[in-house]
Design an enzyme around this catalytic site. Structure first.
Site, PDB file in Angstrom:
ATOM      1  N   ASN A 190      47.047  11.992  50.780  1.00 28.55           N
ATOM      2  CA  ASN A 190      48.033  11.238  51.554  1.00 28.55           C
ATOM      3  C   ASN A 190      49.134  12.186  52.053  1.00 28.55           C
ATOM      4  OD1 ASN A 190      49.276  11.694  49.038  1.00 28.55           O
ATOM      5  ND2 ASN A 190      50.551   9.896  49.303  1.00 28.55           N
ATOM      6  N   CYS A 246      52.172  13.021  51.300  1.00 29.67           N
ATOM      7  CA  CYS A 246      52.974  13.865  50.379  1.00 29.67           C
ATOM      8  C   CYS A 246      52.153  14.620  49.369  1.00 29.67           C
ATOM      9  CB  CYS A 246      54.018  12.996  49.696  1.00 29.67           C
ATOM     10  SG  CYS A 246      55.306  12.435  50.819  1.00 29.67           S
ATOM     11  N   GLU A 294      50.135  13.825  46.785  1.00 30.47           N
ATOM     12  CA  GLU A 294      49.884  13.449  45.396  1.00 30.47           C
ATOM     13  C   GLU A 294      48.656  12.562  45.208  1.00 30.47           C
ATOM     14  OE1 GLU A 294      52.022   9.904  46.947  1.00 30.47           O
ATOM     15  OE2 GLU A 294      52.196  12.070  47.216  1.00 30.47           O
TER      16      GLU A 294
END
Length: 742
Positions: free
Chosen positions: A278, A280, A282
């Site tokens: 995704n 960011c 994580e």
């Protein structure tokens, strides 16, 4: 130290109330707020509890709704923003993140663009791997032409995102990943070097174990053409790695993702290979997967200086139940996403308030004790989370792709969710909970908040303020002094034991950041989103050491941010602005306003704005730029008067000796509700149009314009001008809730 008491109605901070009203609460067609924060939490609780009746017709849905409501209004647990915004509303899209495949054909590429637009319209973020696309100048047999390569198509996705994000409550965000063995990898590493392109993308290089071993041995490694899987060249691994590091040092990108580690922990390898994450970083996901995230507020589980493990266990089990129900309550933007999400049922239970928990326990963030405790807390959350998933599996059945998964072993127990834990950046939900963000240290003990009328308010960490009053050293003057520094590290008036505990992101070493990330990664199914903060003075070697340490300590990826590296950063902590303000005042005293000659030469530039055509006239005298006038087509009223005001102030500034590039810097990037145009021709507002007209004039007339100084200042919030925190590969303003990533 006691924690602030909870109540039946959310005990909101001023910042939380502002963020909720601006971004989360339901409104009517005229924009009038129709619900209170308590109404919002009840709406969410009722919606997410309702799927229980699907699995058990005798389920006490009302009781479960009360449980979900209580843990949210007590800020013990909050789901990701789309769930708070959309549960129980017409849109009904509750997922934070998605991954879409990008195939190596024009049809597949533009299907992905279309799907991206639908996801961003619904409030989600998207991740892509562009590694399947054949390299630039490669053969295209169907047309006997040559391909334009992955970067050209990334720009198409970027423009689509820019267009769609203007109308939503959450800004669209993308992750772009390219394998390190792709032939265009060097161009990809450099693609955001000038910060003018791909501004709706975070980018990360997908590193392999083979590549990292070649880096350690200073060897060549093979480049693979994805069209035919054949070797098409070699590069020196260490030189490529050093180029990645240098670019990250310069502006924070690219990040790195360890692809083989993502796939080592891929619970369903028989379904597909993980290629992307995704926005960011994580949440590794298969193509067409989505994930529903939520975070436990660890600061709420400390009582009398100890962790309340029993209460924490209850919250973990309730949170897993909540997130599994989200999968059922969700309205997915695509059928493929619905099917893949239900087949694997991934959830991502994470944490916020980790720094708060350490403070309440009296443990410094940058200590071996904190790292040890981080491992213990996350192991407990992961273990109990999987037990909760197993309980749901016995009641509701395992996720459909269970057979053939890593869980499908001899004597296996049912498992409801393919993954359970993820450490996500908590951005705005940590503002709502008045908690520290994710597993990050405090950004600042005290900072200055800019408010709409131009005044400045000092915001103080609530735990620090409480302790300061209890210990008798609180004063408004001291809080303002701390706000100037952002840290209490060198404030003598603060007792030494408190200085030791209230450490901030810049009080600790980059190595401390990585050790904490590694501690939480050890017991997290997916990945840990965290930003390693560097001082501006950090060297390129410092960044390289951290990237290697992330690899050596088992992290799945890493994002760094060197203070001030994305243009000139304007922070409301530290002494820098004070010196700048003094210097500016001295310059103002010395400035002599130039008199206007009777005749001046000038040029008129037509700029298309959302309010209609804006004509910007720029006049010069013998010294240089002298004055600026604006005429707003057929429009009148506010737009015309504001444009005239901008012209007068720009003229006064130039005649008083202010450089044109400084004027451009202040106006460029200001946005309004009605932008115009696309790509390089996009005009965000009348102010932005004036800035672009000045830039065009200077370029056309041979002026030396410093492009670095003319960019939008990404160190200050573009919406309120407040302090921006860099966390988890994202930028978040705790004053107004603005998030660069969504």
């Amino acid at each position: 130290m006691k924690k602030p008491a909870s109540s039946a109605i959310p005990d909101l901070s001023k910042n939380a109330a502002t963020v909720l009203e601006k971004r989360y609460l339901r409104r009517d067609a005229e924009g009038k707020v129709l619900e209170t924060p308590a109404d919002m939490f009840r709406r969410v609780a009722d919606t997410i509890a309702s799927p229980d009746s699907k699995f058990d017709k005798k389920a006490d849905v009302k009781k479960l709704s009360d449980t979900f409501y209580r843990m949210m209004i007590d800020f013990e647990f909050l789901p990701n923003s789309p769930t708070l915004m959309n549960a129980g509303r017409v849109l009904g899209q509750l997922s934070a993140c998605f991954v879409l495949p990008v195939g190596d054909s024009m049809e597949e590429i533009f299907d992905a663009v279309k799907y991206t637009a639908l996801i961003h319209k619904s409030g989600g973020g998207t991740g892509f791997s562009f590694s399947r696309l054949r390299p630039a100048n490669d053969v295209v047999s169907s047309t006997t032409g040559i391909s334009s390569g992955p970067l050209s198509f990334m720009r198409v996705f970027d423009i689509a995102t820019e267009t769609i994000k203007q109308g939503g409550t959450r800004r669209g965000a993308n992750m772009g990943i390219l394998r390190v063995d792709h032939p265009n990898i060097m161009d990809f590493i450099m693609c955001k070097a000038d910060q003018k392109q791909l501004n709706n993308f975070n980018i990360s290089v997908g590193l392999t174990e083979t590549f990292m071993q070649a880096v350690e041995r200073d060897e060549e490694y093979d480049l693979i053409n994805p069209r035919d899987k054949k070797i098409c060249g070699t590069l020196n691994a260490r030189k490529v790695f050093q180029r990645i590091v240098k670019q990250a040092w310069e502006n924070g990108e690219p990040g790195i993702i360890f692809l083989d580690r993502l796939n080592r922990d891929n619970p369903t390898p028989h379904i597909g290979e993980i290629e992307s994450t995704n926005p960011c970083g994580e949440q590794p996901l298969l193509p067409y997967e989505s994930c529903n995230l939520g975070s436990i507020n660890l600061g709420k589980f400390v009582a009398d200086g100890t962790i309340d493990w029993k209460r924490l266990k209850g919250c973990i089990h309730n949170a897993v139940h909540f997130l599994d129900n989200v999968i059922e309550a969700n309205n997915y933007p695509l059928q493929q996403i619905h099917d893949m999400t239900h087949a694997n049922r991934k959830i991502g239970l994470g944490v916020m308030g980790w720094a708060d928990m350490l403070i309440l326990l009296g443990v410094p963030y940058n200590s071996a004790e904190a790292v040890k405790l981080g491992k213990k807390v996350m192991k407990y959350i992961n273990d109990e989370g999987h037990l909760a998933s197993q309980e749901l599996g016995r009641q509701r059945g395992s996720f459909p792709n269970f057979k053939g998964s890593l869980f499908d072993t001899k004597g296996a127990v049912p498992q409801r969710n393919a993954t359970v834990t993820t450490i996500a950046p908590t951005g705005t939900i940590s503002i709502i909970a008045n908690a520290s963000s994710g597993v990050e240290p405090l950004f600042a003990v005290s900072f200055v908040k800019n408010v709409m009328d131009g005044t400045k308010l000092v915001e103080v960490n609530p735990y620090f303020e409480q302790l300061a009053k209890e210990r008798g050293f609180y004063s408004q003057e001291l809080m303002e002094k701390i706000a100037e520094h952002g840290t209490v590290h060198d404030i003598a008036e603060v007792p030494a034991d408190i200085r030791k505990v209230f450490v901030t992101a810049h009080d600790i070493t980059p190595e401390d950041h990585i050790q904490m990330q590694s501690a939480f990664q050890l017991h997290t199914d997916n990945a840990v989103s965290k930003t390693v903060n560097f001082p501006n003075s950090a060297s390129i070697d410092d960044v390289e050491k951290v990237y290697m340490l992330a690899y050596e300590t088992g992290c799945k990826g890493v994002t760094i941010y060197r203070d001030g590296s994305r243009d000139e950063q304007v922070l409301s902590t530290g002494k820098k602005e004070e010196k700048t303000a003094v210097a500016a005042a001295e310059e103002e005293k010395k400035a002599i306003k130039r008199d206007r000659p009777k005749a001046l030469k000038g040029w008129t530039h037509q700029m298309q704005t959302g309010c209609g055509p804006l004509y910007v006239t720029i006049n010069e005298d013998n010294t240089g730029l002298f004055e600026l006038f604006t005429t707003m087509g057929k429009a009148g009223g506010c737009a015309a008067s504001q444009s005239e005001a901008i012209g007068r102030m720009v003229s006064l500034a130039w005649r008083s000796g202010v450089q044109a590039r400084q004027v451009v810097k202040q106006l460029l990037g200001i946005s309004c509700h009605c932008p115009s145009g696309f790509g390089d021709n996009r005009v965000l507002s009348c102010a932005d149009a004036v800035a672009k007209a000045i830039q065009a004039h200077m370029i056309a007339n041979g002026y030396d314009i410093n492009a670095e100084s003319a960019r939008l200042d990404r160190g200050a919030c573009p919406e309120c001008g407040g302090t921006v925190e860099h966390e988890g590969g994202c930028s978040v303003c705790r004053s107004c809730g603005y998030s660069e990533c969504a």
